[in-house]
Design a protein around this motif. Sequence first.
Motif, short mmCIF file in Angstrom:
data_model
loop_
_atom_site.label_atom_id
_atom_site.label_comp_id
_atom_site.label_asym_id
_atom_site.label_seq_id
_atom_site.Cartn_x
_atom_site.Cartn_y
_atom_site.Cartn_z
N GLY A 1 1.14 -1.18 0.20
CA GLY A 1 0.00 -0.35 0.10
C GLY A 1 0.94 1.38 0.09
N ILE A 2 1.95 0.64 0.81
CA ILE A 2 2.53 2.17 0.94
C ILE A 2 3.55 2.54 -0.58
N GLN A 3 3.87 1.60 -0.85
CA GLN A 3 4.53 1.84 -1.96
C GLN A 3 3.46 2.18 -3.08
N SER A 4 2.26 1.80 -3.90
CA SER A 4 1.83 2.18 -4.04
C SER A 4 1.08 4.07 -4.00
N LEU A 5 1.45 4.54 -2.87
CA LEU A 5 1.24 5.81 -2.54
C LEU A 5 1.66 6.16 -3.25
N THR B 1 -3.89 5.32 -8.90
CA THR B 1 -3.69 4.88 -8.37
C THR B 1 -3.83 5.12 -7.18
N LEU B 2 -3.99 5.79 -6.43
CA LEU B 2 -3.84 6.24 -5.08
C LEU B 2 -5.41 5.61 -4.57
N LYS C 1 -4.98 1.17 -6.33
CA LYS C 1 -3.40 0.44 -5.86
C LYS C 1 -3.18 0.65 -4.60
N ALA C 2 -3.42 2.21 -3.75
CA ALA C 2 -3.08 2.21 -2.53
C ALA C 2 -4.26 1.67 -1.81
N ASN D 1 3.41 -2.37 -11.17
CA ASN D 1 3.86 -1.08 -9.67
C ASN D 1 4.96 -0.89 -11.07
#
Lengths: 219, 484
Positions: free
Chosen positions: A39-43, A68-69, A72-73, A163
């Motif tokens: 989640g952090i990566q996507s953020l 994306t936010l 993915k996040a 990603n």
Amino acid sequence: MSEIIFGSNIMQLLISLILVSTFMILGSTRLYSCVRAFGIQSLLLACVAGIVAYSTGKSDIYIVSALTLVIKALVIPYIFIYIIREIKVKREIGLYVGISPSLIIGGILVVISYYLIRSINLITELSSFALSASMSLVSIGLFIMISRKKAIMQMLGILIMENGLFLGAISLTYGMPLLVELGIFFDVLIGALIMGILIFRINRTFESIDTDMLKTLIG
Amino acid sequence: MIEYLLLAPVITCILCFFAKSRKQVEMVSLTGSIATLLLGLVLVAEVYKNNIIISWTNALFADTFSAFIVLIVSIVGFVASLYSVGYMGHEMEHGAMDFRRLRIYYGLFHIFMFTMLLVGVTNNLGLWIAIEMTTLVSALLMILYSKKSSVEAAWKYMIICTVGITFALFGTILTYFAAVRILGESGDALNWTSLVSVADQFDPTIMKLAFIFILIGYGTKAGLAPMHTWLPDAHSEAPTPVSALLSGVLLNCAMYGIIRFYTIATKSTGTAFTSNLLIIFGLLSLGIAVPFILLQEDYKRLLAYSSVEHMGIIAIGIGFGGVFGIFGAILHMFNHAMTKSLMFFGAGNVLLKHDTKEIFNVSGLVKSMPYTGAMFVIGGLAITGSPPFSIFISEFTILAAGFSQGHIIAAVLFLIFIIMIFAGFFNNVSRMAFGMPKPGIEKGEVSRWTLSAMAVLIVFVIVLGVYIPPSFYEMIMKVVEIVR
């Protein structure tokens, strides 16, 4: 122009943090922390896209960043947590390769990606930094898929690869045309849902989501 | 025009979920697939007249190559839905299927059709989106039966193909990158038409890298060795009508992706690079199929490995190049689609009757199921490339192209593999077809629906072996012009 964006300090910081989040996934043995790191990566990716959008002034990229936010996040990590909770899976991820060797292999993959991208030397005007980070993500995602036992980690590996490609696309060409980008988001979302359905089915049929069981069809 | 074609299967899918009984859902599905077939034929006719149709602000596009793919999808799709009525009906009568799942099956079937048609008619590298969608839908079709083996096959299929297709996405991004440098950043930079016209100015280093990624990516989906490992599992574990679609049509769709990129990449890198790669992967697929076909014990897996072989042949045909090589490859796509679907339908009838996939547990088909048996034997002869059937023509053309283009070693290897596969495959088919039927197997066919589906296909197999209609010939020649 893109040299300016990707050379900027904040961008380098974000991309380094994306790599760090990938190593958090490699270094953890518990499903929840893997999902959180994803989640952090996507953020962070959404932030990268946001900065590209801001410095190029293209409204299309804002939409991509927002998607994306959201997808993915937020949505995909939620799908993961839902699966983990519903099938009451044991929280350990089950390793074929231990944590310390995994981290070392991850490091080697990053170095290889860096030299590979530099040796190809086709991108003069772009920071090869972002692209080598993108290659690292793809190769580490692949490594996670083959070194972890749980089906759910294979799903996570694919999403990490995706990603990585997203980072690659945004650093090479500021992303694809909006219509294509939307289609890709759609596919990623539906793909995550369907893999979720498959994981439920595997769990119901085999009473486990260890992929050890899935080795009967050969020849 | 293109929108209507895409709309037909979507509407059919929605209507399937409103059906109240088995009869209704079958009627809806049949009507829907006939509508799709007719609209597909109309599209082919329109393209024949105008050469190129563009609609929906450039996002949808059909040239003769797209029309060719649409033709294959809609013919096999129609026949498969005809077959489904008999096959799924039989499954339902024997309790292997309930009405709720039957409805899901027909709904997904038509969505699957939609995604495959979309592969043919998207006008840009967004092709990737459509191909990924086909994976998603067909994985769901595979887990219709909750058997352990089909769940395993579906998971492998999903994982391997998604990873493969991720590589293809990277290739797509690289191509776009190469295009943006020439065309500037606009939506147009992803359109086939604009890509082909400027492809000779693309940076060859980038295009080489892009083509390798595309070939590995879509090659996974097309079942080229050594990325074919999911294919035998998936094709043998799916419900039979779906197996036919997967082998006959979906593999062609992925091949279509490779060929489109081949055209673009070749303009930039020169013929040698792309052709040699295709020939190597093609020969590898043929070579790997040989031992698995010789020693196979499961007849659905036998057919699946034969698909690996035929995708290899198509790749080799494109690789040999020249008018003959490409003509052979394109014709082979059509012939393989028809013949392989016929074989899978035959295998499905056998499976319903004998309830086993073991070759050794089946014999005397010609006596116990005369029509299925006869068509299965003809199909078996045809698929291994014996004259006078359709596949012989396309394989022979490809072989001739190999010799005339100077790929002597590759052509000789090609010939050797084909002969070995012929021996192995036909040995297995004859073991099933001749001799005395197994005890306990009564004489009689499973269903008239399944037979009529096979009868439609066998017409193509036999007729195209002796006579290629001039309009069809002209269509393929136009495709060759597009590919070269």
